[in-house]
Design a protein around this motif. Structure first.
Motif, PDB file in Angstrom:
ATOM      1  N   LEU A  74       0.864  -1.184   0.000  1.00 20.94           N
ATOM      2  CA  LEU A  74       0.000   0.000   0.000  1.00 20.94           C
ATOM      3  C   LEU A  74       0.897   1.230   0.000  1.00 20.94           C
ATOM      4  O   LEU A  74       1.717   1.403   0.903  1.00 20.94           O
ATOM      5  CB  LEU A  74      -0.893  -0.013   1.242  1.00 20.94           C
ATOM      6  CG  LEU A  74      -1.974   1.057   1.355  1.00 20.94           C
ATOM      7  CD1 LEU A  74      -3.043   0.866   0.286  1.00 20.94           C
ATOM      8  CD2 LEU A  74      -2.612   1.021   2.751  1.00 20.94           C
ATOM      9  N   LEU A  84      -1.886   0.780  -4.920  1.00 22.09           N
ATOM     10  CA  LEU A  84      -1.348  -0.530  -4.576  1.00 22.09           C
ATOM     11  C   LEU A  84      -0.125  -0.858  -5.423  1.00 22.09           C
ATOM     12  O   LEU A  84      -0.028  -0.421  -6.574  1.00 22.09           O
ATOM     13  CB  LEU A  84      -2.408  -1.608  -4.776  1.00 22.09           C
ATOM     14  CG  LEU A  84      -3.667  -1.498  -3.902  1.00 22.09           C
ATOM     15  CD1 LEU A  84      -4.705  -2.516  -4.348  1.00 22.09           C
ATOM     16  CD2 LEU A  84      -3.330  -1.701  -2.427  1.00 22.09           C
ATOM     17  N   ILE A 123      -4.336  -3.950   3.311  1.00 25.93           N
ATOM     18  CA  ILE A 123      -4.928  -2.605   3.392  1.00 25.93           C
ATOM     19  C   ILE A 123      -5.355  -2.273   4.820  1.00 25.93           C
ATOM     20  O   ILE A 123      -5.943  -1.217   5.063  1.00 25.93           O
ATOM     21  CB  ILE A 123      -6.117  -2.436   2.417  1.00 25.93           C
ATOM     22  CG1 ILE A 123      -7.267  -3.385   2.781  1.00 25.93           C
ATOM     23  CG2 ILE A 123      -5.658  -2.668   0.979  1.00 25.93           C
ATOM     24  CD1 ILE A 123      -8.525  -3.143   1.944  1.00 25.93           C
TER      25      ILE A 123
END
Length: 690
Positions: free
Chosen positions: A192, A208, A305
């Motif tokens: 991330l 990403l 995430i």
């Protein structure tokens, strides 16, 4: 005609299926609009983390049974193949709900607060230029693409690592035809990536690693035609197995850990648009089938995430801050070590985490480490964390010349390396370090301090339901008892002697211990309640734990229900018992509580003719806890503390109509909802104990 195994064995719910039901309840927290938005994202990621371990351990075990005991029928009436099919169906449905919830609900709502993950089609020229610079400077140098050919076989793939498969056309510098390449994402690379606000126009913009790979994959294969790039990952069997006759447990375990990342494959996750021929290629490579393959509508690893849940967006997007209270008498102590021991000598002291601070446990060990009258400290360690103030206190105590004995459980799943490291440090400073008993994990939670007072040795103990882990003590609900009770502390000392030395077992006066007396003791308590009910007297059992699957215990509870014993079960996770079945368990109420904190305490209550016997324990009611682990159950003797435990563990929990789910006869769970005033257990305990 085929036998319906569920009719033959109707009374038990499949363990893996029950665990999936628990994850459905966790995902329901992510779906609940009353849950703060970033916390909803956190719960969704927790489900992914839970599923990883589920495949690494439980599905891996099922696959072993499929290979070796395919016709064996479990207590749930299912063969391994039937159980596997049942659970895979549940997992596929759960994963589909998970990605749908993320993409259609949570992500769109987060965008309203300036939180956004930019995908390839979202990039403008400014973002593209920024991303290319990042890729060329920080990512490209670390990538090692492997073109598959006779000289470059399929690479060894780490467990749960992010990988890309890239179909190619053209000839390389040596004139070879390019077909397929595998690119492994180094673990040093962040998955991330924060995008500066001046680049993306959002205060909380991210992208990403997989998106940058999609955009700039051509840079890795100059002169070749890239036909696509598709992310995937494989999950492997991560359970550890050691022979009982090892000569050095730590050395043997260290060798096993190095191979954990390369166990047999049990799950394949691929991005949903991966072409069928590439999916088949990967399935064949890892010996997996379509049922083992999960098509993700987004990142193949949603745990990556999780950091988004901790960004500072606004107070309304997270649970309101809560600071655990420091109750009396700990809030009045000046730091003099003797104050701690004097307070415990006056009366037993109870702590209920995370509502009450874990700091008194640290202070107890601090007092032990620095008090010149303390001559010895003994402690069990199951999970404690890589950066532990508690472990540093034990190191300090050993350096200062105190006798420090630590039973370190090296086989604490996924914390093995951390515990190996602590064991080595403790040995370096002269502490006595033992690893318990091979074949029996030491899961008991206890610390014992021996102090010289008036030319006599006096024992002070802490015994609890949770780990000596300050971080999880802020997230998990657990009870801890500080006591100088002579019988309890003498029993604790005897258990330590069993773990560190050799010899026959002597009876304990108050504690129940696995693998010797805990199972038998619980069954005796249940039988006593049955006898009372059969005489027409009041009989009641209340049990709180994480998991309930041990068949003898479940059958005993069924017998108690049929005798008229009133039974309340608060089981957070796996439960093999069917509640509310006419003629079998109609007197059993089963609830699971899933909320802000993870319900972790194990508490056992028996009415016992009005005497009300209450135990705090480290043990769930599972085969492993009763028969293959060292566990303890400690009675609460103080009447005031006993009332507290009953109220906080059971009375309030059974009133909950916001976090509670009631188990049904077929193994499903339904939210507990009624017309009474809203009652949230965690909020009530924060008010009561805060």
């Amino acid at each position: 005609m085929a036998t319906d195994f569920r009719i033959q064995y109707p009374n038990f719910i499949n363990r893996e299926s029950s665990l999936m039901r628990f994850n459905e309840r966790v995902l329901a927290m992510a779906a609940n609009p009353k849950t703060p938005l970033l916390e909803r994202l956190r719960y969704l990621c927790i489900v992914s983390s839970n599923l990883d371990e589920f495949f690494e351990i439980r599905i891996a075990s099922l696959k072993k049974k499929l290979a070796h005991d395919a016709k064996t029928i479990g207590t749930d009436g299912l063969t391994p193949a039937q159980a596997f099919d049942l659970v895979q169906k549940q997992v596929h449905e759960l994963v589909e709900k998970q990605y749908s919830l993320l993409n259609e609900d949570i992500f769109p709502k987060l965008r309203q607060y300036g939180v956004r993950i930019f995908k390839q089609h979202d990039y403008n020229q400014i973002m593209y230029d920024w991303a290319k610079q990042i890729f060329m400077d920080e990512i490209h140098p670390l990538l090692t693409p492997i073109g598959l050919d006779p000289a470059h076989p399929f690479p060894r793939i780490l467990n749960k690592s992010l990988n890309f498969i890239v179909p190619l056309e053209g000839k390389d510098a040596f004139g070879r035809n390019a077909t397929i390449a595998i690119v492994q994402a180094p673990r040093a690379l962040p998955r991330l990536i924060k995008v500066p606000e001046e680049v993306c126009g959002e205060p909380h913009g991210y992208t990403l690693l997989s998106t940058l790979m999609q955009l700039f994959v051509g840079e890795i294969f100059p002169g070749l035609s890239v036909k696509g790039i598709y992310q995937w990952r494989v999950t492997r069997n991560s359970d550890l197995y050691l022979e009982e006759e090892v000569s050095d447990l730590r050395l043997a375990l260290q060798g096993e850990l190095s191979q954990r990342n390369f166990g047999n494959a049990v799950r394949l996750e691929v991005i949903k648009d991966m072409p069928a021929d590439l999916v088949s290629f990967l399935q064949k490579e890892f010996g997996l089938e379509e049922a083992d393959t999960y098509y993700t509508n987004g990142s193949v690893n949603l745990t990556r995430i999780m950091p988004l849940a901790d960004i500072d967006v606004g107070a309304e997007l997270n649970f309101s801050p809560y600071t655990a209270s420091l109750p009396a008498p700990f809030n009045k102590m000046s730091g003099n070590p003797s104050e701690m021991f004097e307070a415990i000598a006056r009366q037993d002291l109870l702590l209920h985490h995370p509502y009450q601070s874990f700091q008194p446990v640290i202070d107890f060990l601090t007092a032990a480490a620095y008090d010149p009258d303390v001559v010895a400290i003994k402690q069990t360690i199951y999970r404690t964390g890589a950066d532990s103030e508690l472990m540093n206190l034990l190191l300090q105590a050993a350096r200062s010349g105190k006798e420090v004995t630590v039973v370190v459980e090296l086989m604490a799943r996924f914390d093995e390396q951390t515990n190996i490291n602590w064991a080595a440090q403790l040995e370096e400073v002269g502490a006595h370090v033992v690893y318990g008993v091979v074949g029996h994990k030491t899961h008991a939670k206890m610390a014992l301090v021996l102090r010289r007072e008036n030319k006599k040795i006096v024992r002070y103990g802490h015994i609890g339901t949770g780990n000596y882990h300050p971080r999880t003590a802020r997230l998990y609900t657990d009870f801890g008892l500080l006591t100088s009770d002579k019988e309890i502390t003498a029993d604790m000392d005897q258990v330590f002697s069993l773990l560190t030395g050799v010899g026959t077992r002597r009876p304990l006066k108050t504690l129940l211990q696995s693998p010797f007396t805990l199972h038998e003791g619980m069954l005796k308590h249940i039988q006593h309640e049955i006898a009372q009910a059969q005489q027409g007297k009041k009989a009641k059992i209340m049990l709180k734990m994480n998991s309930l699957i041990e068949p003898q215990a479940i059958n005993a509870l069924y017998e108690a229900s049929q005798a008229g014993v009133e039974i309340d079960l608060i089981v957070r996770g796996v439960c093999g018992l069917k509640a509310g079945v006419p003629g079998l368990s109609e007197n059993i109420r089963l609830i699971s509580i899933v909320g802000r904190f993870l319900e972790h305490s194990r508490v056992f209550y028996f009415y016992n003719e009005g005497k009300e016997t209450v135990y705090l324990s480290s043990a769930d009611w599972m085969d492993r806890n009763f028969f293959r682990r060292v566990e303890l159950a400690c009675p609460i003797k103080d009447s005031h503390l006993k009332k507290r435990v009953i109220n906080e563990a059971f009375t309030l929990a059974l009133k909950d109509n916001q976090l509670a789910w009631q188990g049904t006869a077929d193994g499903r769970y339904e939210p507990v909802r009624n017309r009474r005033r809203a009652f949230n257990l965690h909020e009530q305990l924060m008010k009561l104990l805060g």
